[in-house]
Write an enzyme that holds these catalytic residues in place. Structure first.
Site, PDB file in Angstrom:
ATOM      1  N   HIS A 225       0.803  -1.230   0.000  1.00  0.00           N
ATOM      2  CA  HIS A 225       0.000   0.000   0.000  1.00  0.00           C
ATOM      3  C   HIS A 225       0.831   1.273   0.000  1.00  0.00           C
ATOM      4  CE1 HIS A 225       1.009  -0.161   4.251  1.00  0.00           C
ATOM      5  NE2 HIS A 225       0.719   1.131   4.300  1.00  0.00           N
TER       6      HIS A 225
HETATM    7  C1  UD1 Z   1      -2.263   5.290   5.872  1.00  0.00           C
HETATM    8  C2  UD1 Z   1      -0.965   5.797   6.518  1.00  0.00           C
HETATM    9  C3  UD1 Z   1       0.139   4.753   6.391  1.00  0.00           C
HETATM   10  C4  UD1 Z   1      -0.339   3.425   6.933  1.00  0.00           C
HETATM   11  C5  UD1 Z   1      -1.624   3.036   6.224  1.00  0.00           C
HETATM   12  C6  UD1 Z   1      -2.167   1.724   6.745  1.00  0.00           C
HETATM   13  C7  UD1 Z   1      -0.529   8.203   6.434  1.00  0.00           C
HETATM   14  C8  UD1 Z   1       0.264   9.261   5.764  1.00  0.00           C
HETATM   15  N1  UD1 Z   1      -0.475   6.998   5.858  1.00  0.00           N
HETATM   16  O1  UD1 Z   1      -1.997   5.133   4.476  1.00  0.00           O
HETATM   17  O2  UD1 Z   1       1.261   5.170   7.129  1.00  0.00           O
HETATM   18  O3  UD1 Z   1       0.677   2.471   6.741  1.00  0.00           O
HETATM   19  O4  UD1 Z   1      -2.610   4.049   6.446  1.00  0.00           O
HETATM   20  O5  UD1 Z   1      -3.284   1.304   6.018  1.00  0.00           O
HETATM   21  O6  UD1 Z   1      -1.151   8.458   7.433  1.00  0.00           O
HETATM   22  N2  UD1 Z   1      -9.446   4.679   1.763  1.00  0.00           N
HETATM   23  C9  UD1 Z   1     -10.623   3.963   1.695  1.00  0.00           C
HETATM   24  N3  UD1 Z   1     -11.196   3.572   2.889  1.00  0.00           N
HETATM   25  C10 UD1 Z   1     -10.649   3.848   4.083  1.00  0.00           C
HETATM   26  C11 UD1 Z   1      -9.456   4.589   4.112  1.00  0.00           C
HETATM   27  C12 UD1 Z   1      -8.862   4.989   2.970  1.00  0.00           C
HETATM   28  O7  UD1 Z   1     -11.154   3.678   0.644  1.00  0.00           O
HETATM   29  O8  UD1 Z   1     -11.212   3.463   5.109  1.00  0.00           O
HETATM   30  C13 UD1 Z   1      -8.793   5.074   0.494  1.00  0.00           C
HETATM   31  C14 UD1 Z   1      -9.074   6.476   0.072  1.00  0.00           C
HETATM   32  O9  UD1 Z   1      -9.220   6.486  -1.296  1.00  0.00           O
HETATM   33  C15 UD1 Z   1      -7.819   7.235   0.445  1.00  0.00           C
HETATM   34  C16 UD1 Z   1      -6.746   6.160   0.289  1.00  0.00           C
HETATM   35  O10 UD1 Z   1      -7.392   4.941   0.647  1.00  0.00           O
HETATM   36  O11 UD1 Z   1      -7.607   8.325  -0.368  1.00  0.00           O
HETATM   37  C17 UD1 Z   1      -5.548   6.353   1.173  1.00  0.00           C
HETATM   38  O12 UD1 Z   1      -5.939   6.514   2.542  1.00  0.00           O
HETATM   39  P1  UD1 Z   1      -4.996   7.367   3.553  1.00  0.00           P
HETATM   40  O13 UD1 Z   1      -5.509   7.273   4.939  1.00  0.00           O
HETATM   41  O14 UD1 Z   1      -4.789   8.721   3.005  1.00  0.00           O
HETATM   42  O15 UD1 Z   1      -3.589   6.668   3.436  1.00  0.00           O
HETATM   43  P2  UD1 Z   1      -3.196   5.126   3.424  1.00  0.00           P
HETATM   44  O16 UD1 Z   1      -2.605   4.808   2.123  1.00  0.00           O
HETATM   45  O17 UD1 Z   1      -4.325   4.274   3.921  1.00  0.00           O
END
Ligand code: UD1
Length: 402
Positions: A225
Site C-alpha cells: 500500500h
Molecule cells: C495510511 C498511513 C500509512 C499506513 C496506512 C495503513 C498516512 C500518511 N499513511 O496510508 O502510514 O501504513 O494508512 O493502512 O497516514 N481509503 C478507503 N477507505 C478507508 C481509508 C482509505 O477507501 O477506510 C482510500 C481512500 O481512497 C484514500 C486512500 O485509501 O484516499 C488512502 O488513505 P490514507 O488514509 O490517506 O492513506 P493510506 O494509504 O491508507
C-alpha cells in the site's frame, strides 16, 4: 488522571488496544480513587471503511470511540488540517493531562501538533504527549511517515521506543535522555494476546487453502500500500511482474488495501496480468473471488485482524511494504520479504526473519525464491517483545503523575 488516546488508521488499533486493557486492569485493581484513570478514546476517522476500522474494534474487543472526528480521506494537508481543527475542540473541552499517540500516520502527527501548542489556561498548561513507537527512522524523507515520526518525536514528552535502533536515533537527534523509554512493542503485545484466538478464524477454509487431509496448501501472502510502490506505475508493474512469476511456483494470496485497489483499476492491471478476480464494475467496487486458484495472483478484499493473523501464521512467506508486518512476521518466525529499499525497523533484519529486496522485478523474485528454499529460518525475539510493553508504558505514566 485523564488520558486521551488517539487512533485514526488501521495500524493504530492494535497498538492502542493493549494500553486500553492495561488501563482497565489498573482501574479494577486500585483502591484509592485518586489514582483511577479516566480514559477516553478518540478516532479521527482517517480510515472509515468497515473493513479498515470497525472490523478491528470487534476483533480486538476495543471499546467504541468516545469521540469520532469523521475526517475521512484527502490530501495530506487537508486531512491533517481537518484533524487538527476538530482535535483542538476536543482538547479544550476534555482537558486531558496526557495525550497518547501511536505510530506514524497523519492522525499521529496532527494530534500531537495540536497538543503541543494548545493552552488550557492563561498559564499555558497543556497535556503531556506520549508517543508510542518513537525513534524509528527509515532516513527516507520522501516517505510521509518519516516526516510524521520526526516531528511527533520532537514535540513529545514521553518517547516509548520499540527497538534499540530507536534509542540510538533519538539520542543522535539530541532528544533529552530522560524523555526516552525503551518499553518494547505494543503491537506485539496484541499479537501474543490474539494468536490463539486467530486459530478459530475460518479464512483458510473460506479461501479453500485446506486440503481434505487437513493439510494447508503452501501459499505466499502479500500486502502492498505504500504510495512509492502503488502510485508509481513503474514500481507497480515491476511488483506485479514478480508476483506473476512467483505465482507459477506457489499460490499467491493478496488482500488489497483501498489505495492499491484504486490503482489496480486506474492502471488496468486486470488486463495485463494473470490474476484471479471478478472484473470490477461500477456497481461493485469491492474485490471478489469465487475460489483461490493455483498459479494465479488471487486478489481478495482487505481482512480483519484475526483472519489476517491466521493467514500470516500459516503462510510459507509474507511479502510486504508495511512496517508492522515486518515486526509481526519476526515474532511469528515466518520469512518476510520487504518490497522497499529501506526499513525503519532494522531489528527485523538483524534478529528477525526480514529481508529487504527493493522494488525491481528480478530482485523481488530472487529474494522470494531464496527465502522459500531456505531450510533454517531463525528468529530471535527482539528485546522486550514479550507482551508486557503496555504495562511498562502505563507504569512510566503513572510514576510521572504521582
Ligand atoms: C495510511 C498511513 C500509512 C499506513 C496506512 C495503513 C498516512 C500518511 N499513511 O496510508 O502510514 O501504513 O494508512 O493502512 O497516514 N481509503 C478507503 N477507505 C478507508 C481509508 C482509505 O477507501 O477506510 C482510500 C481512500 O481512497 C484514500 C486512500 O485509501 O484516499 C488512502 O488513505 P490514507 O488514509 O490517506 O492513506 P493510506 O494509504 O491508507
Amino acid at each position: 488522571m485523564k488520558i486521551l488516546s488517539v487512533v485514526g488508521a488501521r495500524p493504530n488499533f492494535m497498538k492502542v488496544a493493549p494500553i486500553i486493557s492495561a488501563i482497565k486492569r489498573h482501574n479494577s485493581s486500585v483502591k484509592d480513587s485518586k489514582i483511577l484513570i479516566n480514559h477516553k478514546l478518540v478516532h479521527t476517522g482517517q480510515h472509515y471503511d468497515g473493513i479498515m476500522s470497525d472490523a478491528f474494534f470487534s476483533d480486538l474487543n476495543l471499546p467504541k470511540p468516545d469521540m469520532y472526528l469523521g475526517v475521512g480521506s484527502g490530501s495530506h494537508a487537508l486531512q491533517s488540517a481537518e484533524i487538527m481543527k476538530k482535535f483542538e475542540e476536543i482538547l479544550l473541552i476534555e482537558k486531558p493531562s496526557i495525550v497518547i499517540v501511536v505510530g506514524d500516520v497523519n492522525s499521529t502527527l496532527a494530534c500531537s501538533l495540536v497538543a503541543s501548542k494548545i493552552s488550557y489556561d492563561s498559564c499555558g498548561n497543556r497535556p503531556l504527549i506520549a508517543h508510542v513507537e518513537a525513534g524509528l527512522r527509515s532516513f527516507d524523507r520522501t516517505m510521509p511517515e518519516e516526516i510524521n515520526r520526526i516531528v511527533t518525536d520532537h514535540i513529545s514528552d514521553f518517547l516509548f521506543v520499540t527497538e534499540e535502533s530507536g534509542m540510538k536515533n533519538l539520542k543522535n537527534e539530541g532528544v533529552p535522555e530522560e524523555k526516552i523509554h525503551f518499553v518494547g512493542n505494543t503491537m506485539i503485545d496484541t499479537l501474543l494476546t490474539f494468536k490463539d484466538k486467530s486459530k478459530e478464524s475460518k479464512i483458510l477454509w473460506d479461501l479453500r487453502l485446506i486440503h481434505k487431509t487437513n493439510t494447508i496448501k503452501p501459499f505466499v501472502l502479500i500486502t502492498l500500500h505504500r504510495p512509492s510502490n502503488v502510485d508509481n506505475k513503474n514500481s507497480f508493474s515491476h511488483i506485479f511482474g514478480a508476483l506473476e512469476r512467483i505465482a507459477h511456483q506457489i499460490t499467491v494470496i493478496f488482500p488489497v488495501h483501498p489505495r492499491t485497489q484504486s490503482q489496480i483499476k486506474n492502471l488496468e492491471i486486470e488486463s495485463h496480468y494473470d490474476i484471479n478476480i471478478k472484473p470490477l464494475t461500477n456497481s461493485s467496487n469491492r474485490l471478489h473471488i469465487d475460489q483461490v486458484r493455483e498459479k494465479k495472483i488471487n486478489l481478495i478484499k482487505p481482512l480483519g485482524y484475526l483472519d489476517f493473523l491466521s493467514l500470516m501464521s500459516n503462510a510459507k512467506l509474507v511479502m510486504t511494504d508495511s512496517g508492522g508486518i515486518q515486526e509481526e512476521t519476526t515474532c511469528l518466525c515466518i520469512p518476510c520479504v520487504t518490497i522497499r529499499k529501506n526499513t525503519e525497523r532494522p531489528v527485523t533484519i538483524t534478529q528477525g526473519t526480514n529481508t529487504l529486496v527493493g522494488t525491481e522485478r528480478d530482485k523481488i523474485i530472487n529474494g522470494v525464491l531464496e527465502a522459500l528454499h531456505c531450510k533454517n529460518i531463525k528468529s530471535n525475539q527482539p528485546p522486550l517483545w514479550d507482551g508486557k510493553s503496555a504495562e511498562r508504558i502505563l507504569d512510566k505514566l503513572l510514576k510521572y503523575h504521582v
